[in-house]
Motif scaffolding. Structure first.
Motif, mmCIF file in Angstrom:
data_model
loop_
_atom_site.group_PDB
_atom_site.id
_atom_site.type_symbol
_atom_site.label_atom_id
_atom_site.label_comp_id
_atom_site.label_asym_id
_atom_site.label_seq_id
_atom_site.Cartn_x
_atom_site.Cartn_y
_atom_site.Cartn_z
ATOM 1 N N TYR A 1 0.827 -1.202 0.000
ATOM 2 C CA TYR A 1 0.000 0.000 0.000
ATOM 3 C C TYR A 1 0.860 1.252 0.000
ATOM 4 O O TYR A 1 2.058 1.207 0.283
ATOM 5 C CB TYR A 1 -0.945 0.000 1.208
ATOM 6 N N HIS A 2 0.240 2.368 -0.330
ATOM 7 C CA HIS A 2 0.924 3.660 -0.291
ATOM 8 C C HIS A 2 0.637 4.288 1.064
ATOM 9 O O HIS A 2 -0.514 4.528 1.422
ATOM 10 C CB HIS A 2 0.443 4.570 -1.422
ATOM 11 N N ARG A 3 1.695 4.532 1.832
ATOM 12 C CA ARG A 3 1.554 5.033 3.201
ATOM 13 C C ARG A 3 0.765 6.348 3.274
ATOM 14 O O ARG A 3 -0.006 6.563 4.205
ATOM 15 C CB ARG A 3 2.918 5.243 3.838
ATOM 16 N N GLN A 4 0.993 7.234 2.312
ATOM 17 C CA GLN A 4 0.325 8.534 2.376
ATOM 18 C C GLN A 4 -1.189 8.392 2.305
ATOM 19 O O GLN A 4 -1.912 9.227 2.837
ATOM 20 C CB GLN A 4 0.855 9.463 1.286
ATOM 21 N N GLY A 5 -1.669 7.327 1.678
ATOM 22 C CA GLY A 5 -3.107 7.080 1.614
ATOM 23 C C GLY A 5 -3.711 6.789 2.981
ATOM 24 O O GLY A 5 -4.924 6.859 3.158
ATOM 25 N N LEU A 6 -2.847 6.470 3.956
ATOM 26 C CA LEU A 6 -3.300 6.221 5.324
ATOM 27 C C LEU A 6 -2.863 7.339 6.264
ATOM 28 O O LEU A 6 -2.929 7.193 7.484
ATOM 29 C CB LEU A 6 -2.751 4.885 5.842
ATOM 30 N N GLY A 7 -2.387 8.448 5.691
ATOM 31 C CA GLY A 7 -1.937 9.566 6.504
ATOM 32 C C GLY A 7 -0.576 9.342 7.134
ATOM 33 O O GLY A 7 -0.217 10.006 8.110
#
Length: 186
Positions: free
Chosen positions: A75-81
């Motif tokens: 997953y892309h970390r920024q998508g989870l803040g």
């Protein structure tokens, strides 16, 4: 840097050199190398034009309830803040009342395990990775400094964003979607 082998080739540390990290196909290959033939490894890129939230939820929950299956997400970390970019973590559970998944190893020194809504997870899985596909490991060998003058090859150790982009071009990187890997006993 690269180390020469006995056959005249070069070994490159594929993690700490461009493109940095592993893509889903490489993780799947590692899983195949470290499991017996009893296990099947499947890679699922979450391309939002081909994969729906419902399909992702079905695949993940089916694997999570199967005692003979395991799930790893990319997953892309920024998508989870979170700070950072792509990251691999095992998926631990699904909570139907909140339609949430438990992401286990997010980097315990920085972030604890976290419950994430299915729609948020889908969004972070359906992001593009700039080097999801390339000819590994042969492409990385093209980055090695073979100059006789001893000068530094900045494609092997890029110092600027432009050099990094040049490195990706030499590697022949192709973008692809993040997603999930399911490991299941046959």
């Amino acid at each position: 840097e690269g180390d020469d082998d006995s056959e005249g080739g070069t070994h490159v540390d594929g993690i700490f050199k461009p493109p940095y990290g592993l893509n889903m196909a490489q993780v799947a290959d590692l899983l195949r190398c470290h499991t017996s033939d009893e296990w099947e490894v499947t890679v699922h890129e979450v391309d939002p034009s081909k994969t729906t939230l419902s399909k992702m939820r079905f695949d993940l929950t089916a694997a999570l309830i199967d005692p003979d299956a395991r799930v790893m997400i990319n997953y892309h970390r920024q998508g989870l803040g979170q700070v950072g970019a792509g990251h691999f973590s095992p998926l631990g559970s699904y909570h139907p009342p909140t339609d949430s998944f438990l992401i286990m190893d997010v980097a315990k020194y920085k972030y604890p395990p976290v419950w994430v809504g299915a729609a948020t997870l889908f969004s972070s899985l359906s992001t593009l990775e700039n080097c999801a596909h390339y000819d590994y490991p042969k492409a990385q060998e093209r980055l090695v400094d073979n100059k006789s003058d001893g000068s530094t090859n900045h494609l092997f150790n890029p110092l600027t964003a432009d050099e990094y982009v040049q490195s990706l071009n030499v590697l022949g990187c192709e973008a692809g979607y993040r997603g999930y890997v399911i490991l299941k006993k046959k």
